[in-house]
Design a protein around this motif. Structure first.
Motif, PDB file in Angstrom:
ATOM      1  N   VAL A 610       0.835  -1.198   0.000  1.00 57.39           N
ATOM      2  CA  VAL A 610       0.000   0.000   0.000  1.00 57.39           C
ATOM      3  C   VAL A 610       0.878   1.260   0.000  1.00 57.39           C
ATOM      4  CG1 VAL A 610      -1.640   1.345   1.364  1.00 57.39           C
ATOM      5  CG2 VAL A 610      -1.971  -1.124   1.087  1.00 57.39           C
ATOM      6  N   ILE A 611       1.913   1.291   0.853  1.00 55.75           N
ATOM      7  CA  ILE A 611       2.804   2.455   0.922  1.00 55.75           C
ATOM      8  C   ILE A 611       3.503   2.667  -0.412  1.00 55.75           C
ATOM      9  CG2 ILE A 611       4.908   3.331   2.025  1.00 55.75           C
ATOM     10  CD1 ILE A 611       3.965   1.949   4.601  1.00 55.75           C
ATOM     11  N   SER A 612       3.903   1.557  -1.046  1.00 55.55           N
ATOM     12  CA  SER A 612       4.568   1.672  -2.346  1.00 55.55           C
ATOM     13  C   SER A 612       3.631   2.285  -3.386  1.00 55.55           C
ATOM     14  CB  SER A 612       5.047   0.285  -2.792  1.00 55.55           C
ATOM     15  OG  SER A 612       5.644   0.351  -4.080  1.00 55.55           O
ATOM     16  N   LEU A 614       1.068   4.236  -2.844  1.00 56.28           N
ATOM     17  CA  LEU A 614       0.657   5.601  -2.489  1.00 56.28           C
ATOM     18  C   LEU A 614       1.870   6.500  -2.200  1.00 56.28           C
ATOM     19  CD1 LEU A 614      -2.294   4.781  -0.055  1.00 56.28           C
ATOM     20  CD2 LEU A 614      -2.435   5.345  -2.487  1.00 56.28           C
ATOM     21  N   GLN A 615       3.057   6.062  -2.594  1.00 58.10           N
ATOM     22  CA  GLN A 615       4.260   6.796  -2.223  1.00 58.10           C
ATOM     23  C   GLN A 615       4.242   8.241  -2.714  1.00 58.10           C
ATOM     24  OE1 GLN A 615       6.767   5.244  -0.227  1.00 58.10           O
ATOM     25  NE2 GLN A 615       7.100   7.426   0.073  1.00 58.10           N
ATOM     26  N   GLU A 616       3.741   8.466  -3.927  1.00 67.03           N
ATOM     27  CA  GLU A 616       3.707   9.821  -4.482  1.00 67.03           C
ATOM     28  C   GLU A 616       2.821  10.729  -3.633  1.00 67.03           C
ATOM     29  OE1 GLU A 616       2.506  12.100  -8.651  1.00 67.03           O
ATOM     30  OE2 GLU A 616       2.736   9.915  -8.621  1.00 67.03           O
ATOM     31  N   LEU A 617       1.631  10.222  -3.232  1.00 63.93           N
ATOM     32  CA  LEU A 617       0.726  11.019  -2.408  1.00 63.93           C
ATOM     33  C   LEU A 617       1.315  11.234  -1.014  1.00 63.93           C
ATOM     34  CD1 LEU A 617      -2.010  12.427  -2.042  1.00 63.93           C
ATOM     35  CD2 LEU A 617      -2.990  10.174  -1.433  1.00 63.93           C
ATOM     36  N   ILE A 618       1.995  10.215  -0.482  1.00 62.79           N
ATOM     37  CA  ILE A 618       2.608  10.329   0.849  1.00 62.79           C
ATOM     38  C   ILE A 618       3.687  11.398   0.835  1.00 62.79           C
ATOM     39  CG2 ILE A 618       4.032   9.108   2.547  1.00 62.79           C
ATOM     40  CD1 ILE A 618       2.504   6.545   1.775  1.00 62.79           C
ATOM     41  N   ASN A 619       4.490  11.395  -0.243  1.00 59.72           N
ATOM     42  CA  ASN A 619       5.552  12.399  -0.356  1.00 59.72           C
ATOM     43  C   ASN A 619       4.966  13.799  -0.492  1.00 59.72           C
ATOM     44  OD1 ASN A 619       7.447  10.387  -0.163  1.00 59.72           O
ATOM     45  ND2 ASN A 619       7.708  10.164  -2.380  1.00 59.72           N
ATOM     46  N   GLU A 620       3.898  13.864  -1.285  1.00 59.41           N
ATOM     47  CA  GLU A 620       3.261  15.170  -1.509  1.00 59.41           C
ATOM     48  C   GLU A 620       2.751  15.759  -0.199  1.00 59.41           C
ATOM     49  OE1 GLU A 620      -0.784  16.892  -3.640  1.00 59.41           O
ATOM     50  OE2 GLU A 620       0.130  15.080  -4.454  1.00 59.41           O
ATOM     51  N   LYS A 621       2.165  14.901   0.655  1.00 57.39           N
ATOM     52  CA  LYS A 621       1.597  15.358   1.941  1.00 57.39           C
ATOM     53  C   LYS A 621       2.659  15.441   3.040  1.00 57.39           C
ATOM     54  CE  LYS A 621      -2.991  15.493   1.238  1.00 57.39           C
ATOM     55  NZ  LYS A 621      -3.890  16.578   1.669  1.00 57.39           N
ATOM     56  N   GLU A 622       3.885  14.906   2.702  1.00 62.88           N
ATOM     57  CA  GLU A 622       4.955  14.850   3.692  1.00 62.88           C
ATOM     58  C   GLU A 622       4.498  14.076   4.932  1.00 62.88           C
ATOM     59  OE1 GLU A 622       6.185  18.818   4.534  1.00 62.88           O
ATOM     60  OE2 GLU A 622       7.079  19.141   2.546  1.00 62.88           O
ATOM     61  N   ALA A 623       3.794  12.998   4.673  1.00 64.49           N
ATOM     62  CA  ALA A 623       3.207  12.197   5.743  1.00 64.49           C
ATOM     63  C   ALA A 623       4.232  11.257   6.348  1.00 64.49           C
ATOM     64  CB  ALA A 623       2.010  11.400   5.219  1.00 64.49           C
ATOM     65  N   LEU A 624       4.018  10.918   7.622  1.00 63.00           N
ATOM     66  CA  LEU A 624       4.853   9.967   8.352  1.00 63.00           C
ATOM     67  C   LEU A 624       3.976   8.778   8.753  1.00 63.00           C
ATOM     68  CD1 LEU A 624       7.495   9.183   9.768  1.00 63.00           C
ATOM     69  CD2 LEU A 624       6.681  10.465  11.773  1.00 63.00           C
ATOM     70  N   LYS A 634      -6.095 -14.223   9.239  1.00 59.63           N
ATOM     71  CA  LYS A 634      -6.716 -15.021   8.188  1.00 59.63           C
ATOM     72  C   LYS A 634      -7.653 -14.139   7.376  1.00 59.63           C
ATOM     73  CE  LYS A 634      -8.831 -19.560   7.506  1.00 59.63           C
ATOM     74  NZ  LYS A 634      -9.415 -20.749   8.162  1.00 59.63           N
ATOM     75  N   GLY A 635      -7.451 -14.104   6.068  1.00 62.06           N
ATOM     76  CA  GLY A 635      -8.280 -13.243   5.238  1.00 62.06           C
ATOM     77  C   GLY A 635      -7.973 -13.396   3.771  1.00 62.06           C
ATOM     78  N   MET A 636      -8.457 -12.433   2.971  1.00 64.26           N
ATOM     79  CA  MET A 636      -8.220 -12.399   1.525  1.00 64.26           C
ATOM     80  C   MET A 636      -7.221 -11.277   1.244  1.00 64.26           C
ATOM     81  SD  MET A 636     -12.071 -12.901   0.042  1.00 64.26           S
ATOM     82  CE  MET A 636     -13.147 -14.170   0.696  1.00 64.26           C
ATOM     83  N   PRO A 637      -6.053 -11.574   0.679  1.00 67.21           N
ATOM     84  CA  PRO A 637      -4.996 -10.569   0.516  1.00 67.21           C
ATOM     85  C   PRO A 637      -5.424  -9.334  -0.282  1.00 67.21           C
ATOM     86  CG  PRO A 637      -4.144 -12.787   0.158  1.00 67.21           C
ATOM     87  CD  PRO A 637      -5.621 -12.915   0.269  1.00 67.21           C
ATOM     88  N   PHE A 638      -6.088  -9.516  -1.422  1.00 67.38           N
ATOM     89  CA  PHE A 638      -6.403  -8.353  -2.253  1.00 67.38           C
ATOM     90  C   PHE A 638      -7.453  -7.452  -1.593  1.00 67.38           C
ATOM     91  CE2 PHE A 638      -9.902 -10.998  -3.510  1.00 67.38           C
ATOM     92  CZ  PHE A 638     -10.899 -10.125  -3.916  1.00 67.38           C
ATOM     93  N   LEU A 639      -8.390  -8.094  -0.810  1.00 70.39           N
ATOM     94  CA  LEU A 639      -9.378  -7.270  -0.106  1.00 70.39           C
ATOM     95  C   LEU A 639      -8.726  -6.504   1.040  1.00 70.39           C
ATOM     96  CD1 LEU A 639     -12.630  -9.445   0.124  1.00 70.39           C
ATOM     97  CD2 LEU A 639     -12.154  -7.520  -1.376  1.00 70.39           C
ATOM     98  N   MET A 640      -7.785  -7.151   1.745  1.00 71.00           N
ATOM     99  CA  MET A 640      -7.105  -6.460   2.830  1.00 71.00           C
ATOM    100  C   MET A 640      -6.249  -5.311   2.304  1.00 71.00           C
ATOM    101  SD  MET A 640      -6.128  -9.593   5.405  1.00 71.00           S
ATOM    102  CE  MET A 640      -5.509  -8.479   6.624  1.00 71.00           C
ATOM    103  N   LYS A 641      -5.669  -5.499   1.117  1.00 75.33           N
ATOM    104  CA  LYS A 641      -4.898  -4.404   0.514  1.00 75.33           C
ATOM    105  C   LYS A 641      -5.818  -3.241   0.199  1.00 75.33           C
ATOM    106  CE  LYS A 641      -1.848  -3.256  -3.354  1.00 75.33           C
ATOM    107  NZ  LYS A 641      -1.160  -3.738  -4.568  1.00 75.33           N
ATOM    108  N   GLN A 642      -7.002  -3.558  -0.332  1.00 78.47           N
ATOM    109  CA  GLN A 642      -7.965  -2.493  -0.643  1.00 78.47           C
ATOM    110  C   GLN A 642      -8.445  -1.803   0.641  1.00 78.47           C
ATOM    111  OE1 GLN A 642     -11.233  -3.951  -2.996  1.00 78.47           O
ATOM    112  NE2 GLN A 642     -11.645  -1.956  -3.872  1.00 78.47           N
ATOM    113  N   LEU A 643      -8.646  -2.601   1.715  1.00 79.73           N
ATOM    114  CA  LEU A 643      -9.072  -2.069   3.005  1.00 79.73           C
ATOM    115  C   LEU A 643      -8.038  -1.098   3.561  1.00 79.73           C
ATOM    116  CD1 LEU A 643     -10.837  -2.146   5.632  1.00 79.73           C
ATOM    117  CD2 LEU A 643      -9.510  -4.168   6.305  1.00 79.73           C
ATOM    118  N   PHE A 644      -6.775  -1.559   3.651  1.00 85.07           N
ATOM    119  CA  PHE A 644      -5.725  -0.711   4.209  1.00 85.07           C
ATOM    120  C   PHE A 644      -5.490   0.524   3.348  1.00 85.07           C
ATOM    121  CE2 PHE A 644      -3.799  -4.849   6.068  1.00 85.07           C
ATOM    122  CZ  PHE A 644      -4.757  -4.838   7.067  1.00 85.07           C
ATOM    123  N   SER A 645      -5.547   0.349   2.025  1.00 82.17           N
ATOM    124  CA  SER A 645      -5.321   1.473   1.103  1.00 82.17           C
ATOM    125  C   SER A 645      -6.387   2.550   1.301  1.00 82.17           C
ATOM    126  CB  SER A 645      -5.319   0.969  -0.346  1.00 82.17           C
ATOM    127  OG  SER A 645      -5.151   2.029  -1.247  1.00 82.17           O
TER     128      SER A 645
END
Length: 754
Positions: A610-612, A614-624, A634-645
């Protein structure tokens, strides 16, 4: 030594008549004498004043002396042996030689005293063999009878033969303790009392209680003079002697007056106890003084035991045919294979067996505000009113009566068709019920005197009635009594009917849900078509709008005004937002159709992806971003990626423009909910603009927005998508916010305990 009598001289008046202490009269009848012996010291504490008439020793010489000192050691041994073997059998007889005279005695214990009652022994006493022969003959008669009425007739006849009384009656009580002469054997020249009724006031409560304790009561001469009981005056004003079980006990003056008014000279009364209640009496009357030897009394008392031992059998025989017919009708009703439809209640109500199970004349089944009825019943309006009253009166349980007018506020509407009812509630949540009806049955009761004038009261006190002239009463608004087999059969079928009703309710609910499911399926199909159009057909014109607007904005040689350029730019931005919204809607609707298998997922790796992205947006916001070590889930990887994103983008979007966003992700301890389910909790917090806590649930609704579009861009689908993903994982997402301080999102993933 000061001696006093314990005679109860309280006057029975209007205020205490119901509490007359007839068990402590302080006196006895004169056909025997009585001693009260202290059970520890064996001193004589009480003595009747007539002892000198029998053994030439007065009561003053006897009181405070030991029994042995007065009557000798041998006689005390006999009494002690009797007490050790026969004390519980107060009717057992003990022959004693008291100062040279023979007596037949009975002994029982009353509080701290042994009460010895002595009556002269006579050689002319009827031989026990004669009593046995009469009893054996009676037993043979009893075996030849079948009904309770026949048995009672035989008992009356046999008791009169044994005792020689002018009249012997079997007196039966109803539920209110009014009495009826159920059977009778009477001297030919006397007027019969058979069938007459007597009010409950003729035998008051305290007298009935004594009949339960002492099964035999004898009055040798109603004109007797009570003999006082004496004791040592020790300063105790309440000192007394309970004579509840005494044979010689003196009788209430009101009862003596009652017998005088009837013209009776002597009586013998034997209690009939059935199921621990006073069922009735064997009442023997003689029209001159008459005494019975103790042996004859026991033989007469045996007749009462014969009756009570046979009541259940005889009543069962009489009710057997009723029960048999009820059970046949019940079996037929239970064998009906009726479909689970409301029309079944119509068929049940019209079947003759539903009336036969309890010998009712009418029935009504109320279900779902509809009345199904047959036979003789009140009209629908009265049935409905009655069902409402019964539901409230019984708390939706059961009720039966043969005299509805005694309970109902407006009985006149029901007297003719429904003087008797059996009611069973069929549903605790509604007024559904079944009611059986019986009509009014006019009954003529012959009373021995007006029951309303059974007791005479005036300013001087209380007196028994002196009129026993025939008084006829017509009983109205009362049905035939419901028998126990009828009540049992009605209860059994009400239970069956309740199951039939529940089955119908379940079937109706299933049908309703089936139709709703079909409608839902059609609706979902239509929504899928709309979604297809939205995500495919509508995206094509949006792409063309974006393409044309981009071309217009890219032509440098065209001289467009500032207004035109702004309009084209807004059009392009709107098309882009619409395209984003359509993509989010497509993601949201696809989640509910996902059926992929779960696997063990490392949230640290997912957050790395997720960080990879959104890296451009993170840099733009200077977020930490602080990502602590997270446990595997236990879960579904692509759904968890969408959740965290979505959650990270949400925190970046709602940050302060002049303040660097700080996003922290960590895990907390495993928690339990109310049902003991275990959850692994992940927590994502930020330092953004936050929100009011009252919106903590609304923010997860699709298209829900707390801010205007021009302030913070978005489709309003992101957090709704997060909630949907957590639901797919059978988990929970919650939000906690404070304005201008930030927000915390907690993700509860169920822990697999297998």
């Amino acid at each position: 030594m000061k001696i006093k009598d314990i005679v109860n001289r309280d006057i029975v008046n209007l205020t205490n008549c119901e509490f007359e202490p007839i068990h402590i009269p302080g006196s006895i009848q004169p056909h025997g004498f009585l001693l009260g012996i202290n059970s520890e010291t064996w001193k004589i504490d009480f003595c009747s004043g007539n002892i000198q008439d029998y053994i030439f020793v007065d009561h003053k010489s006897v009181l405070n002396q030991t029994f042995e000192a007065v009557f000798g050691q041998n006689q005390q041994f006999l009494v002690e042996d009797y007490i050790s073997k026969n004390l519980l059998l107060s009717s057992s007889l003990l022959k004693l030689d008291l100062n040279g005279a023979d007596f037949l005695c009975t002994i029982h214990k009353s509080n701290d005293n042994y009460i010895l009652e002595a009556e002269p022994f006579s050689e002319t006493t009827k031989k026990l063999t004669d009593v046995y022969d009469q009893t054996s003959q009676f037993l043979s008669y009893m075996n030849d009878t079948h009904t309770l009425k026949e048995l009672c007739d035989m008992v009356a006849k046999g008791t009169r033969e044994i005792t020689g009384y002018d009249r012997v009656m079997i007196y039966r009580f109803d539920k209110d303790y009014n009495g009826e002469v159920f059977a009778e054997s009477v001297r030919d020249d006397l007027e019969p009392f058979l069938g007459l009724h007597y009010p409950h006031t003729d035998i008051p409560l305290q007298a009935r209680e004594l009949y339960m304790q002492n099964l035999l009561r004898l009055i040798v001469d109603v004109n007797y003079r009570p003999v006082p009981l004496y004791t040592i005056d020790d300063g105790n004003d309440s000192k007394n002697l309970d004579l509840s079980l005494s044979i010689l006990r003196s009788t209430s003056p009101i009862h003596v007056q009652y017998l005088h008014n009837m013209g009776v000279g002597a009586t013998l009364t034997i209690s009939l106890i059935h199921q621990k209640k006073l069922w009735g009496l064997i009442a023997c009357h003689h029209y001159s003084p008459k005494n019975l030897t103790p042996e004859i009394r026991l033989a007469a008392q045996l007749q009462g035991h014969f009756i009570t031992s046979q009541i259940d059998i005889r009543q069962s025989n009489e009710e057997y045919e009723v029960a048999r017919k009820s059970n046949i009708a019940l079996e037929k009703l239970n064998s009906f294979n009726l479909p689970a439809r409301e029309e079944s209640f119509e068929n049940i109500a019209r079947s003759p067996e539903i009336l036969e199970i309890c010998n009712a004349s009418g029935v009504a089944i109320l279900f779902n505000s509809t009345i199904y009825k047959s036979g003789v019943t009140p009209d629908d309006a009265n049935i409905e009113r009655l069902s409402l009253w019964l539901s409230d009166h019984t708390k939706k349980r059961t009720f039966h009566t043969d005299k509805l007018m005694a309970s109902l506020p407006n009985p006149e509407d029901y007297c003719q068709e429904a003087s008797g009812i059996i009611y069973h509630s069929l549903n605790a949540e509604s007024y559904d019920c079944v009611i059986w009806f019986r009509p009014e049955s006019l009954t003529e009761i012959n009373w021995a005197g007006d029951p309303n004038k059974a007791i005479v009261k005036d300013e001087k006190g209380l007196y028994p009635r002196n009129s026993f002239e025939l008084y006829r009463e017509i009983v109205k608004c009362q049905s035939k009594v419901w028998l126990q087999p009828e009540l049992n059969a009605a209860a059994n079928y009400a239970h069956t009917l309740e199951k039939q009703l529940n089955l119908l309710i379940i079937t109706q609910e299933e049908e309703k849900y089936r139709k709703l499911s079909e409608i839902l399926k059609e609706t979902n199909s239509e929504l899928e078509n709309i979604n297809w159009i939205s995500t495919h057909d509508l995206q094509e014109p949006l792409r063309k709008i974006q393409m044309i607007s981009s071309r217009l904005l890219g032509k440098e040689n065209e001289n467009f005004s500032e207004t035109v350029i702004n309009s084209v730019q807004r059009m392009n931005n709107s098309a882009q937002r619409m395209q984003t919204l359509l993509i989010d809607i497509l993601k949201y609707t696809r989640i509910q159709h996902i059926d992929d298998s779960f696997e063990i997922v490392d949230p640290n790796e997912v957050f790395g992806e997720v960080i990879s992205d959104l890296q451009e947006l993170i840099n733009e916001k200077e977020a930490l971003l602080n990502i602590e070590k997270l446990p595997k889930i236990k879960g579904m990887p692509f759904l968890m990626k969408q959740l965290f994103s979505n959650l990270v983008q949400n925190s970046l979007k709602y940050s302060f423009p002049d303040k660097a966003p700080i996003i922290t992700v960590r895990s907390t301890a495993i928690q339990k909910n109310d049902s003991e389910q275990l959850f692994q909790v992940l927590e994502l917090s930020d330092n953004g603009i936050g929100f009011e806590q009252k919106f903590s649930e609304n923010i997860f609704n699709i298209f829900s927005r707390l801010h205007a579009q021009d302030e913070y861009k978005g489709s309003g689908v992101g957090l709704a998508l997060c909630k949907k993903i957590m639901q797919v994982h059978k988990g929970i997402i919650t939000a906690e916010g404070k304005p201008n301080e930030g927000a915390i999102f907690r993700l509860y993933f169920p822990v697999n305990t297998d």
